[in-house]
Write a protein that holds these residues in place. Structure first.
Motif, PDB file in Angstrom:
ATOM      1  N   THR A 112      20.795  49.711  15.933  1.00 30.67           N
ATOM      2  CA  THR A 112      21.852  49.671  16.945  1.00 30.67           C
ATOM      3  C   THR A 112      21.876  50.942  17.782  1.00 30.67           C
ATOM      4  O   THR A 112      21.889  50.892  19.022  1.00 30.67           O
ATOM      5  CB  THR A 112      23.226  49.459  16.281  1.00 30.67           C
ATOM      6  OG1 THR A 112      23.254  48.188  15.644  1.00 30.67           O
ATOM      7  CG2 THR A 112      24.350  49.534  17.307  1.00 30.67           C
ATOM      8  N   ALA A 154      32.363  52.199  16.004  1.00 31.06           N
ATOM      9  CA  ALA A 154      32.667  50.776  16.148  1.00 31.06           C
ATOM     10  C   ALA A 154      31.803  49.930  15.218  1.00 31.06           C
ATOM     11  O   ALA A 154      32.287  48.989  14.571  1.00 31.06           O
ATOM     12  CB  ALA A 154      32.465  50.342  17.596  1.00 31.06           C
ATOM     13  N   GLY A 155      30.521  50.262  15.145  1.00 33.93           N
ATOM     14  CA  GLY A 155      29.621  49.484  14.305  1.00 33.93           C
ATOM     15  C   GLY A 155      29.931  49.612  12.829  1.00 33.93           C
ATOM     16  O   GLY A 155      29.888  48.622  12.084  1.00 33.93           O
ATOM     17  N   ILE A 165      32.831  50.338  11.400  1.00 35.32           N
ATOM     18  CA  ILE A 165      34.060  49.600  11.096  1.00 35.32           C
ATOM     19  C   ILE A 165      33.794  48.102  11.080  1.00 35.32           C
ATOM     20  O   ILE A 165      34.237  47.376  10.177  1.00 35.32           O
ATOM     21  CB  ILE A 165      35.158  49.945  12.115  1.00 35.32           C
ATOM     22  CG1 ILE A 165      35.582  51.412  11.958  1.00 35.32           C
ATOM     23  CG2 ILE A 165      36.373  49.023  11.951  1.00 35.32           C
ATOM     24  CD1 ILE A 165      36.541  51.891  13.028  1.00 35.32           C
ATOM     25  N   SER A 166      33.057  47.622  12.076  1.00 35.26           N
ATOM     26  CA  SER A 166      32.745  46.199  12.147  1.00 35.26           C
ATOM     27  C   SER A 166      31.940  45.745  10.936  1.00 35.26           C
ATOM     28  O   SER A 166      32.215  44.689  10.348  1.00 35.26           O
ATOM     29  CB  SER A 166      31.972  45.908  13.435  1.00 35.26           C
ATOM     30  OG  SER A 166      31.584  44.549  13.495  1.00 35.26           O
ATOM     31  N   MET A 167      30.938  46.544  10.539  1.00 36.38           N
ATOM     32  CA  MET A 167      30.117  46.183   9.392  1.00 36.38           C
ATOM     33  C   MET A 167      30.945  46.157   8.115  1.00 36.38           C
ATOM     34  O   MET A 167      30.824  45.235   7.294  1.00 36.38           O
ATOM     35  CB  MET A 167      28.967  47.181   9.241  1.00 36.38           C
ATOM     36  CG  MET A 167      27.860  47.021  10.258  1.00 36.38           C
ATOM     37  SD  MET A 167      26.899  45.500  10.036  1.00 36.38           S
ATOM     38  CE  MET A 167      26.133  45.824   8.447  1.00 36.38           C
ATOM     39  N   LEU A 205      34.268  45.767   7.725  1.00 37.00           N
ATOM     40  CA  LEU A 205      35.205  44.643   7.725  1.00 37.00           C
ATOM     41  C   LEU A 205      34.465  43.315   7.557  1.00 37.00           C
ATOM     42  O   LEU A 205      34.928  42.413   6.849  1.00 37.00           O
ATOM     43  CB  LEU A 205      36.006  44.636   9.028  1.00 37.00           C
ATOM     44  CG  LEU A 205      37.012  45.776   9.214  1.00 37.00           C
ATOM     45  CD1 LEU A 205      37.661  45.688  10.584  1.00 37.00           C
ATOM     46  CD2 LEU A 205      38.074  45.746   8.116  1.00 37.00           C
ATOM     47  N   GLY A 206      33.320  43.199   8.222  1.00 33.51           N
ATOM     48  CA  GLY A 206      32.554  41.966   8.125  1.00 33.51           C
ATOM     49  C   GLY A 206      32.057  41.704   6.717  1.00 33.51           C
ATOM     50  O   GLY A 206      32.139  40.573   6.217  1.00 33.51           O
TER      51      GLY A 206
END
Length: 238
Positions: free
Chosen positions: A34, A62-63, A65-67, A69-70
């Motif tokens: 990324t 951002a990545g 946190i997204s990873m 939570l995902g």
């Protein structure tokens, strides 16, 4: 007493349940690819080193946190689905124990076990409700109800490893260097190293695994660099 040779052999197995290794590997690779792609894209567009750092840091935060939570949501949902299926199997065992025992015996017969032995073992297991539940779930669903991955372990390992991976191509800029190709080269080394480390858990060739990750990440960087170059040139013309 002397132990048999088989009893003296110790077996060590890697984590294959998806608890931490899968999200850790996925997080590190995703963080590397990324941010390498982001840096290549905005760098190709001709932005300043300051904006490259801003883009990279934003992508990292951002990545990650997204990873995290995902992964938490994914593993938690999978565990809840397994729990629902286990509850369904428990009800079937309570309502139709004979039919469930016969179903289990039939499965073993299909795998080559003699009919009389399969039915005898299934009957013994039927008389132990908790063990019957575990065996039926393993045989019918292919999962161990007592060994489900932790959503927190998956989330934390993914968050941390994504952050580490995303930080690698940013390192040269954070240290004061402003050369885009140096940052991409360091990111490439990170990709190769990550692939080589993964090979340790998969018993694959470290250099093949490392080269594969380098090529995949390099392809992403080339594409985003080209897009950034095109948009940057177009913007300058406009």
């Amino acid at each position: 007493m002397t132990e048999t040779p088989a009893a003296l052999i110790e077996h060590h197995h890697a984590d294959v349940s998806g608890g931490w290794l899968r999200p850790a590997v996925f997080g590190a690779m995703d963080g590397l690819v990324t941010n390498i792609a982001l840096i290549a894209g905005v760098g190709g567009g001709g932005v300043s080193p300051r904006n490259i750092v801003l883009t990279g840091v934003a992508g990292l935060v951002a990545g990650a946190i997204s990873m995290g939570l995902g992964e938490y949501t994914s593993v938690r949902s999978a565990n809840e689905q397994v729990a629902a299926e286990v509850a369904k199997e428990r009800r079937e065992l309570e309502r139709h124990p004979e039919a469930e025992a016969q179903e289990l015996a039939d499965m073993w017969v299909k795998r080559g076990l003699p009919r009389h032995l399969a039915e005898e073992v299934a009957t013994v297991i039927r008389n132990n409700p908790e063990e019957a539940l575990r065996v039926h779930v393993r045989e019918e669903l292919g999962v161990d109800p007592d060994d489900q991955p932790s959503p927190w372990a998956a989330a934390i390992s993914s968050f941390v490893c994504f952050s580490i991976g995303a930080l690698i191509p940013l390192a040269t800029y954070l240290l004061g260097f402003t050369n885009l190709w140096l940052a991409l080269a360091v990111g490439g080394l990170g990709l190769f190293a990550a692939g080589a480390i993964v090979a340790r858990y998969t018993n694959r060739s470290w250099w093949i695994s490392g080269t594969r990750q380098l090529l995949l990440g390099g392809a992403a960087a080339i594409i985003t660099y080209g897009v950034g170059k095109l948009i940057g040139v177009s913007g300058a013309i406009g």
